[in-house]
Design a protein around this motif. Sequence first.
Motif, mmCIF file in Angstrom:
data_model
loop_
_atom_site.group_PDB
_atom_site.id
_atom_site.type_symbol
_atom_site.label_atom_id
_atom_site.label_comp_id
_atom_site.label_asym_id
_atom_site.label_seq_id
_atom_site.Cartn_x
_atom_site.Cartn_y
_atom_site.Cartn_z
ATOM 1 N N PHE A 1 0.813 -1.209 0.000
ATOM 2 C CA PHE A 1 0.000 0.000 0.000
ATOM 3 C C PHE A 1 0.855 1.271 0.000
ATOM 4 O O PHE A 1 0.487 2.257 -0.648
ATOM 5 N N SER B 1 0.643 4.029 -3.022
ATOM 6 C CA SER B 1 0.350 5.441 -2.771
ATOM 7 C C SER B 1 1.474 6.330 -3.303
ATOM 8 O O SER B 1 1.216 7.396 -3.866
ATOM 9 N N ARG B 2 2.721 5.871 -3.178
ATOM 10 C CA ARG B 2 3.839 6.668 -3.693
ATOM 11 C C ARG B 2 3.812 6.709 -5.218
ATOM 12 O O ARG B 2 4.102 7.738 -5.823
ATOM 13 N N ALA C 1 1.103 6.469 -7.055
ATOM 14 C CA ALA C 1 -0.020 7.324 -7.424
ATOM 15 C C ALA C 1 0.363 8.798 -7.296
ATOM 16 O O ALA C 1 -0.008 9.618 -8.145
ATOM 17 N N GLN C 2 1.110 9.151 -6.281
ATOM 18 C CA GLN C 2 1.578 10.533 -6.133
ATOM 19 C C GLN C 2 2.504 10.907 -7.279
ATOM 20 O O GLN C 2 2.456 12.027 -7.792
#
Length: 61
Positions: free
Chosen positions: A36, A40-41, A43-44
């Motif tokens: 996860f 998230s990284r 996606a950023q």
Amino acid sequence: MTEASPEDKLAYLKAQKQRNLFIGLALAAFVIIVFFVSMSRMAQGLKHDNADIAASASAES
């Protein structure tokens, strides 16, 4: 050396199974957390890349 009684062997095996279960669950939790955090990284990074593309496209116009 003295031989362990059957009750001692059973208690040892039960404790060993509990330790193995705990280690397995801890490892699975670590893998899930890493997954996860990585998602998230990434996606950023995609959002940042899209913002750069949009900014360069508007600067060219």
